[in-house]
Write an enzyme that holds these catalytic residues in place. Sequence first.
Site, PDB file in Angstrom:
ATOM      1  N   LEU A  37       0.806  -1.213   0.000  1.00  0.00           N
ATOM      2  CA  LEU A  37       0.000   0.000   0.000  1.00  0.00           C
ATOM      3  C   LEU A  37       0.840   1.266   0.000  1.00  0.00           C
ATOM      4  CD1 LEU A  37      -2.784  -1.027   2.540  1.00  0.00           C
ATOM      5  CD2 LEU A  37      -2.896  -1.052   0.047  1.00  0.00           C
ATOM      6  N   GLY A  38       1.993   1.204   0.637  1.00  0.00           N
ATOM      7  CA  GLY A  38       2.812   2.406   0.697  1.00  0.00           C
ATOM      8  C   GLY A  38       4.118   2.150   1.407  1.00  0.00           C
ATOM      9  N   GLY A  40       7.419   4.423   3.528  1.00  0.00           N
ATOM     10  CA  GLY A  40       7.965   5.677   4.025  1.00  0.00           C
ATOM     11  C   GLY A  40       9.245   5.428   4.781  1.00  0.00           C
ATOM     12  N   GLY A  41       9.692   6.459   5.477  1.00  0.00           N
ATOM     13  CA  GLY A  41      10.959   6.355   6.182  1.00  0.00           C
ATOM     14  C   GLY A  41      10.935   5.372   7.328  1.00  0.00           C
ATOM     15  N   PHE A  42       9.739   5.047   7.840  1.00  0.00           N
ATOM     16  CA  PHE A  42       9.656   4.159   8.992  1.00  0.00           C
ATOM     17  C   PHE A  42       9.313   2.720   8.613  1.00  0.00           C
ATOM     18  CE2 PHE A  42       9.040   8.297  10.927  1.00  0.00           C
ATOM     19  CZ  PHE A  42       9.827   8.200  12.056  1.00  0.00           C
ATOM     20  N   GLY A  43       8.987   2.462   7.361  1.00  0.00           N
ATOM     21  CA  GLY A  43       8.672   1.086   6.988  1.00  0.00           C
ATOM     22  C   GLY A  43       7.708   1.008   5.822  1.00  0.00           C
ATOM     23  N   THR A  45       3.804  -0.634   4.328  1.00  0.00           N
ATOM     24  CA  THR A  45       2.446  -1.074   4.662  1.00  0.00           C
ATOM     25  C   THR A  45       1.934  -1.986   3.557  1.00  0.00           C
ATOM     26  OG1 THR A  45       2.022   1.010   5.811  1.00  0.00           O
ATOM     27  CG2 THR A  45       0.118  -0.321   5.242  1.00  0.00           C
ATOM     28  N   ASP A 160       0.117  13.761  13.203  1.00  0.00           N
ATOM     29  CA  ASP A 160       0.142  13.694  11.738  1.00  0.00           C
ATOM     30  C   ASP A 160      -1.270  13.712  11.169  1.00  0.00           C
ATOM     31  OD1 ASP A 160       1.497  13.743   9.363  1.00  0.00           O
ATOM     32  OD2 ASP A 160       1.857  11.598   9.256  1.00  0.00           O
TER      33      ASP A 160
END
Length: 359
Positions: A37-38, A40-43, A45, A160
Amino acid sequence: MANLPGQPLDRTANSEILQYYQSHRLFRDRYRVLKKLGQGGFGVTYLAQNASLPGEPRCVIKQLCPKAGSQLSLERAKVRFRREARALASLGSHSQIPQLLDYFTAGGEFYLVQDYIHGETLAQEVRRNGRLTEAQVKYFLREIIPVVRFVHRNRVVHRDIKPPNIIRSERDRRLVLIDFGAVREFLSDVDDYTSVQAPATQFVGTPGFAPPEQLALRPCYASDIYALGMTCLYLLTARTPIEFDQDPLTGVIRWHHTVTVSPHLTTVLDKMLLPDAQDRYTTIDELERALELEPHLEALAGCMNTRNHPPLDDPGADHSLAADGYLTPIQREAQAIRKWRTKRSFGSQQGRARSVYRP
């Protein structure tokens, strides 16, 4: 939503969950990974199905990537991860927050499994349908305030809030707040607790939607109220925060020329977006009371004193309640009550004195 193959995976390219996707096996004997799904910098999904339950309901697997450079720091990260996952579990009891279904570690990676909310984000809605009316934005605030209040009462700052993190469920049309930053932040810096170079925390949020104090790593409840205000501007104008100018001296967002709304909503949004957190609505309840006041403004107008202050009836009266010498009706009533109590107290003291000295 794009499929897994062909997308950059960085450090997740050799992750355990990806191997289960490629082999079509069940991850942890229950999760069938469908799509990415996506990232980012943290992992990363993923969309998955829980094959162990009837109907194989869909869920979201969030793979978190802490910076753990040693076994000791990895163990510390596990402790923090479990603690924060329990916090997310308590938040998931609200109908407008995805429920936490599972959390675990595998292959040195951390995973959260949450409900999958099928629907569009507010950002997708605006791109498809255009900007919202003032009435629709007011309704949005009435819908989102209860979940923000719930989050704050659980001593959590979301950090956020923005249109891509608010989904309108296709099933029942409720707004759902997603992507809490608590776990991500606490796993972002676990490499070395003893290093003086390691910061105490890292920025969690989205520039433009995050207020100044959050950028300075001091988020508070009013930070989420600022983000709500920027979200309202996006819904009203279809403009992202970077498209608004700021006053170079005060840092106030210049938005009045981009859309016309009622004076009351203008006042509310202006206060939500003040650069100094202490000048904003400090609680979500305070914001809600300000919004609820609007239907009563016309009725209250007749009660509001807009004339010049009249002279005091009693020049010798106690003026301590008003610096300019004018007492409102409520203040005058309070003053009269104090006088009555003083007179009654004085009378009772005289009565006791007469009873003592009576021959």
